[in-house]
Design a protein around this motif. Sequence first.
Motif, PDB file in Angstrom:
ATOM      1  N   THR A  45       0.831  -1.203   0.000  1.00 43.70           N
ATOM      2  CA  THR A  45       0.000   0.000   0.000  1.00 43.70           C
ATOM      3  C   THR A  45       0.871   1.262   0.000  1.00 43.70           C
ATOM      4  N   LEU A  46       1.927   1.236   0.786  1.00 39.83           N
ATOM      5  CA  LEU A  46       2.836   2.373   0.853  1.00 39.83           C
ATOM      6  C   LEU A  46       3.515   2.597  -0.498  1.00 39.83           C
ATOM      7  N   ALA A  47       3.989   1.529  -1.134  1.00 45.32           N
ATOM      8  CA  ALA A  47       4.657   1.661  -2.439  1.00 45.32           C
ATOM      9  C   ALA A  47       3.701   2.217  -3.488  1.00 45.32           C
ATOM     10  N   ALA A  48       2.463   1.743  -3.485  1.00 45.95           N
ATOM     11  CA  ALA A  48       1.470   2.238  -4.451  1.00 45.95           C
ATOM     12  C   ALA A  48       1.183   3.723  -4.213  1.00 45.95           C
ATOM     13  N   ALA A  49       1.017   4.099  -2.958  1.00 48.67           N
ATOM     14  CA  ALA A  49       0.715   5.504  -2.636  1.00 48.67           C
ATOM     15  C   ALA A  49       1.900   6.407  -2.949  1.00 48.67           C
ATOM     16  N   ALA A  50       3.113   5.968  -2.627  1.00 50.32           N
ATOM     17  CA  ALA A  50       4.307   6.772  -2.902  1.00 50.32           C
ATOM     18  C   ALA A  50       4.504   6.937  -4.407  1.00 50.32           C
ATOM     19  N   THR A  51       4.244   5.887  -5.167  1.00 49.44           N
ATOM     20  CA  THR A  51       4.354   5.959  -6.621  1.00 49.44           C
ATOM     21  C   THR A  51       3.358   6.958  -7.181  1.00 49.44           C
ATOM     22  N   GLN A  52       2.126   6.911  -6.714  1.00 48.69           N
ATOM     23  CA  GLN A  52       1.108   7.863  -7.188  1.00 48.69           C
ATOM     24  C   GLN A  52       1.456   9.291  -6.796  1.00 48.69           C
ATOM     25  N   MET A  53       1.986   9.467  -5.581  1.00 46.58           N
ATOM     26  CA  MET A  53       2.378  10.798  -5.131  1.00 46.58           C
ATOM     27  C   MET A  53       3.495  11.357  -6.024  1.00 46.58           C
ATOM     28  N   LEU A  54       4.503  10.533  -6.320  1.00 42.15           N
ATOM     29  CA  LEU A  54       5.594  10.988  -7.173  1.00 42.15           C
ATOM     30  C   LEU A  54       5.106  11.255  -8.597  1.00 42.15           C
ATOM     31  N   ARG A  55       4.258  10.388  -9.104  1.00 39.92           N
ATOM     32  CA  ARG A  55       3.754  10.593 -10.470  1.00 39.92           C
ATOM     33  C   ARG A  55       2.958  11.901 -10.560  1.00 39.92           C
ATOM     34  N   ARG A  56       2.067  12.115  -9.593  1.00 38.51           N
ATOM     35  CA  ARG A  56       1.299  13.377  -9.591  1.00 38.51           C
ATOM     36  C   ARG A  56       2.233  14.581  -9.492  1.00 38.51           C
ATOM     37  N   GLY A  57       3.275  14.440  -8.690  1.00 36.83           N
ATOM     38  CA  GLY A  57       4.241  15.528  -8.560  1.00 36.83           C
ATOM     39  C   GLY A  57       4.976  15.805  -9.854  1.00 36.83           C
ATOM     40  N   PHE A  58       5.405  14.758 -10.540  1.00 37.49           N
ATOM     41  CA  PHE A  58       6.100  14.930 -11.821  1.00 37.49           C
ATOM     42  C   PHE A  58       5.165  15.531 -12.863  1.00 37.49           C
ATOM     43  N   GLU A  59       3.908  15.117 -12.847  1.00 38.77           N
ATOM     44  CA  GLU A  59       2.942  15.627 -13.825  1.00 38.77           C
ATOM     45  C   GLU A  59       2.543  17.074 -13.513  1.00 38.77           C
ATOM     46  N   ALA A  60       2.362  17.377 -12.233  1.00 41.42           N
ATOM     47  CA  ALA A  60       1.900  18.714 -11.844  1.00 41.42           C
ATOM     48  C   ALA A  60       3.009  19.758 -11.896  1.00 41.42           C
ATOM     49  N   ALA A  61       4.228  19.351 -11.613  1.00 43.85           N
ATOM     50  CA  ALA A  61       5.348  20.313 -11.566  1.00 43.85           C
ATOM     51  C   ALA A  61       6.562  19.723 -12.278  1.00 43.85           C
ATOM     52  N   PRO A  62       6.450  19.537 -13.587  1.00 38.86           N
ATOM     53  CA  PRO A  62       7.549  18.890 -14.310  1.00 38.86           C
ATOM     54  C   PRO A  62       8.856  19.682 -14.259  1.00 38.86           C
ATOM     55  N   ASP A  63       8.771  20.962 -13.994  1.00 41.96           N
ATOM     56  CA  ASP A  63       9.986  21.773 -13.944  1.00 41.96           C
ATOM     57  C   ASP A  63      10.670  21.750 -12.579  1.00 41.96           C
ATOM     58  N   GLN A 144       5.036   1.416 -17.845  1.00 41.90           N
ATOM     59  CA  GLN A 144       6.131   0.594 -17.320  1.00 41.90           C
ATOM     60  C   GLN A 144       7.027   1.382 -16.365  1.00 41.90           C
ATOM     61  N   THR A 145       7.140   2.674 -16.578  1.00 40.30           N
ATOM     62  CA  THR A 145       7.918   3.527 -15.677  1.00 40.30           C
ATOM     63  C   THR A 145       7.362   3.423 -14.264  1.00 40.30           C
ATOM     64  N   TRP A 146       6.053   3.536 -14.160  1.00 36.54           N
ATOM     65  CA  TRP A 146       5.417   3.587 -12.841  1.00 36.54           C
ATOM     66  C   TRP A 146       5.283   2.206 -12.233  1.00 36.54           C
ATOM     67  N   THR A 152      10.027  -1.333  -7.335  1.00 35.31           N
ATOM     68  CA  THR A 152      11.282  -0.981  -6.662  1.00 35.31           C
ATOM     69  C   THR A 152      11.015  -0.509  -5.236  1.00 35.31           C
ATOM     70  N   LEU A 153      10.037   0.373  -5.079  1.00 34.05           N
ATOM     71  CA  LEU A 153       9.706   0.876  -3.736  1.00 34.05           C
ATOM     72  C   LEU A 153       9.176  -0.241  -2.840  1.00 34.05           C
ATOM     73  N   ARG A 154       8.333  -1.109  -3.383  1.00 30.90           N
ATOM     74  CA  ARG A 154       7.811  -2.219  -2.584  1.00 30.90           C
ATOM     75  C   ARG A 154       8.958  -3.087  -2.080  1.00 30.90           C
ATOM     76  N   LYS A 155       9.943  -3.354  -2.940  1.00 32.43           N
ATOM     77  CA  LYS A 155      11.093  -4.162  -2.522  1.00 32.43           C
ATOM     78  C   LYS A 155      11.925  -3.444  -1.478  1.00 32.43           C
ATOM     79  N   LEU A 156      12.084  -2.132  -1.646  1.00 32.04           N
ATOM     80  CA  LEU A 156      12.821  -1.366  -0.622  1.00 32.04           C
ATOM     81  C   LEU A 156      12.093  -1.412   0.722  1.00 32.04           C
ATOM     82  N   PHE A 157      10.772  -1.238   0.676  1.00 31.72           N
ATOM     83  CA  PHE A 157       9.994  -1.207   1.918  1.00 31.72           C
ATOM     84  C   PHE A 157       9.847  -2.580   2.562  1.00 31.72           C
ATOM     85  N   SER A 158       9.849  -3.629   1.746  1.00 28.63           N
ATOM     86  CA  SER A 158       9.657  -4.988   2.262  1.00 28.63           C
ATOM     87  C   SER A 158      10.941  -5.577   2.828  1.00 28.63           C
ATOM     88  N   GLY A 159      12.040  -5.211   2.245  1.00 27.70           N
ATOM     89  CA  GLY A 159      13.323  -5.746   2.675  1.00 27.70           C
ATOM     90  C   GLY A 159      13.673  -7.046   2.033  1.00 27.70           C
TER      91      GLY A 159
END
Length: 159
Positions: A45-63, A144-146, A152-159
């Motif tokens: 759940t954390l990996a999915a939410a973090a991915t969505q947060m980063l994607r929204r951030g990249f889309e909303a503020a690409p600069d 595929q990027t997301w 990657t994040l799920r693996k980092l968070f899971s250990g």
Amino acid sequence: AGVARGLVHHYFKNKEDLFVQVLAAFYDEVVRPGFDALPGDSPETLAAAATQMLRRGFEAAPDFFALDYESLSVGRRSELVRQAMHDLWQRQRRAIEADVTRLRELGAIRSELPDGGLTTMIIGVAHGLGLQLLGEPELIEDAQTWIALEDTLRKLFSG
């Protein structure tokens, strides 16, 4: 903008000072609040939410990452900007590490990596992707990027 030039110089010593203040406000208002809302029930759940947060951030503020990287370049010529970037990155690191600690206590992070090391990897992944998206902005639309980021994040968070 209808603002007298002298007024700007009254509040800011020079262009570098103005730049640093704008960058600091952006970090405080845009970057930091996103982490507070991440859920803490599982690595998935954390990996999915973090991915969505980063994607929204990249889309909303690409600069944002362009500004971030340009700031590093300017910091090579300006001690004021270099120190400000260092301070901002340290604040960001401390805030993310506090979130990592909080999310570990909630059970969303099960990695054996120490909080500081995990924080470094999270920042590295986000900044690396940001740099890649600067050069290849079409990857923002590539599913595929997301998928790869979430995995990657799920693996980092899971250990």
